[in-house]
Design a protein around this motif. Sequence first.
Motif, PDB file in Angstrom:
ATOM      1  N   SER A  97       0.803  -1.230   0.000  1.00  0.00           N
ATOM      2  CA  SER A  97       0.000   0.000   0.000  1.00  0.00           C
ATOM      3  C   SER A  97       0.833   1.276   0.000  1.00  0.00           C
ATOM      4  N   VAL A  98       2.164   1.173  -0.035  1.00  0.00           N
ATOM      5  CA  VAL A  98       2.992   2.378   0.063  1.00  0.00           C
ATOM      6  C   VAL A  98       3.653   2.694  -1.271  1.00  0.00           C
ATOM      7  N   ASP A  99       3.751   3.992  -1.556  1.00  0.00           N
ATOM      8  CA  ASP A  99       4.366   4.446  -2.798  1.00  0.00           C
ATOM      9  C   ASP A  99       5.863   4.678  -2.636  1.00  0.00           C
ATOM     10  N   ASN A 100       6.234   5.506  -1.679  1.00  0.00           N
ATOM     11  CA  ASN A 100       7.644   5.827  -1.451  1.00  0.00           C
ATOM     12  C   ASN A 100       7.963   5.723   0.034  1.00  0.00           C
ATOM     13  N   LEU A 101       9.219   5.406   0.328  1.00  0.00           N
ATOM     14  CA  LEU A 101       9.657   5.202   1.713  1.00  0.00           C
ATOM     15  C   LEU A 101      10.834   6.118   2.027  1.00  0.00           C
ATOM     16  N   PHE A 102      10.894   6.573   3.273  1.00  0.00           N
ATOM     17  CA  PHE A 102      12.057   7.330   3.720  1.00  0.00           C
ATOM     18  C   PHE A 102      12.272   7.070   5.202  1.00  0.00           C
TER      19      PHE A 102
END
Length: 509
Positions: free
Chosen positions: A84-89
């Motif tokens: 469900s996530v687009d980008n991570l940081f």
Amino acid sequence: RAVGAPQAPAMAEAGDPGAGPAAAQEGAELSAVIGATVPTGFEQTAADEVQEKLGSASRISRDRGKIYFEIPARSLPQVHRLRSVDNLFVVVQEFKDYQFKGSKEDALKDLEDLVKKLPWTDPLKVWELNNSLKKKKTKRKKHNLQSPANKEKLNDGGEEGGADQKDSNDQEDCAQNIGGVEPTDSQETEKPQAVASQNRGEEQEDNEQLDAGDEVQAGSGGGTEAGDGQTGEGEAKVLKFRVTCNRAGDKHSFTSNEAARDFGGAVQEHFQWKADMTNFDVEVLLNIHNNEVVVGIALTEESLHRRNITHFGPTTLRSTLAYGMLRLCDPQPTDIIIDPMCGTGAIPIEGAAEWPGCYHIAGDNNPQAVKRAANNICSLLRKNESKDSSSALGVPLDIIQWDICRLPLRTGSVDIVVTDMPFGKRIGSKKKNWDLYPACLMEMGRICTPGTGRAVLLTQDKKCFVKALSRVGHIWRRAQTVWVNVGGLHAAVYLLRRTWETAEERRSW
């Protein structure tokens, strides 16, 4: 308007998900606060998935489309497998109520001074660990183009690091930037930089990534060297970096460009890194939402939503949004799930990958769309075969060309319908929708099981949809509405439940 507090450092008020800075030591083990961008409207869905798969509680940001959760650093591979996530940081530090100075010069000077006071050490260790996972994956891919490592790291959450995408570029409609269509993440689209410099409202939320300005944000997928030639210590060479500023709110005295420029200059001076806007190793994120400030380091180079699609069409739906829509209808084992207007097949492919106990049927009236979807399914099959060729069994998914208003399915034979309705912009027209929508809802009602059937439908043509729904209110009841941002368009996902009423057999509207 800024309240001139002494030197920006309400810094002690860093983040609330975990104790202060983004990385902490639990015994000898490194932990990190991870930030994730998710489709707006589906923040709770993402939080539920994180709880279910990682056992971590999430906090939904006031800045829509983001969640935060704390994990041990060894769980990074599982984080990249979230659907469900687009980008991570990784969060360096978060400020719940950062007090900006009144003048532009003072506010920017505070941001510069902030750089040397931030706890960079542990987040950079997490970034290095993330890179080591990436390098392992790249090495394995050299031996086997579709190796199991593809799922281990960036893929199950991210399209084989772009391998399939690149391979497909020679084929008919696989131009990578067809991602600039209605349902794709704005990081791949080329929108004007001005949108987020103002207080844009919900529709602009997904376009935030671009607000850092063209010079700062140019080459969004350019992190191809992130980690190439990098040693475990990260000291083998001078790192290249860029700062991306995402800003929302109308009470700031500076622009996103100015914040990225001055903050980036301080980062360069602090670390002695080299600025490079396209071939960078490290992407530092400066997220400003009114008085909330989050500094982070990107862990993804390309949005994870591109994981399943190698052949793009004019309205390719993001896989992350497809996952949220499917999860909304709570699929159960043995359910029959159809997407009657499947386009490139993002919804059924996501469904087959995550809910293999269900049977998925995709269809479209456009032969070109059916061809693209079939090619995307073939890519998924090749990926599965590469994981374990001895036990590859295919996927529970079929594709067929059909007429949405005359589906070749028995009455009451389907459990769930999930589809992206034509918006009337790139596909069809709003005028045609006034006839198409009620006819679609009637036919969906016919094939769905009375009493237990449900439908999850995405559309931006909300006025037409609500009117059509009122005409078939005897067979469909609206249970929930989720407001979402689709490529800058304010759209809605409707969860409908099938009543016990018998649907009329096919009729013309």
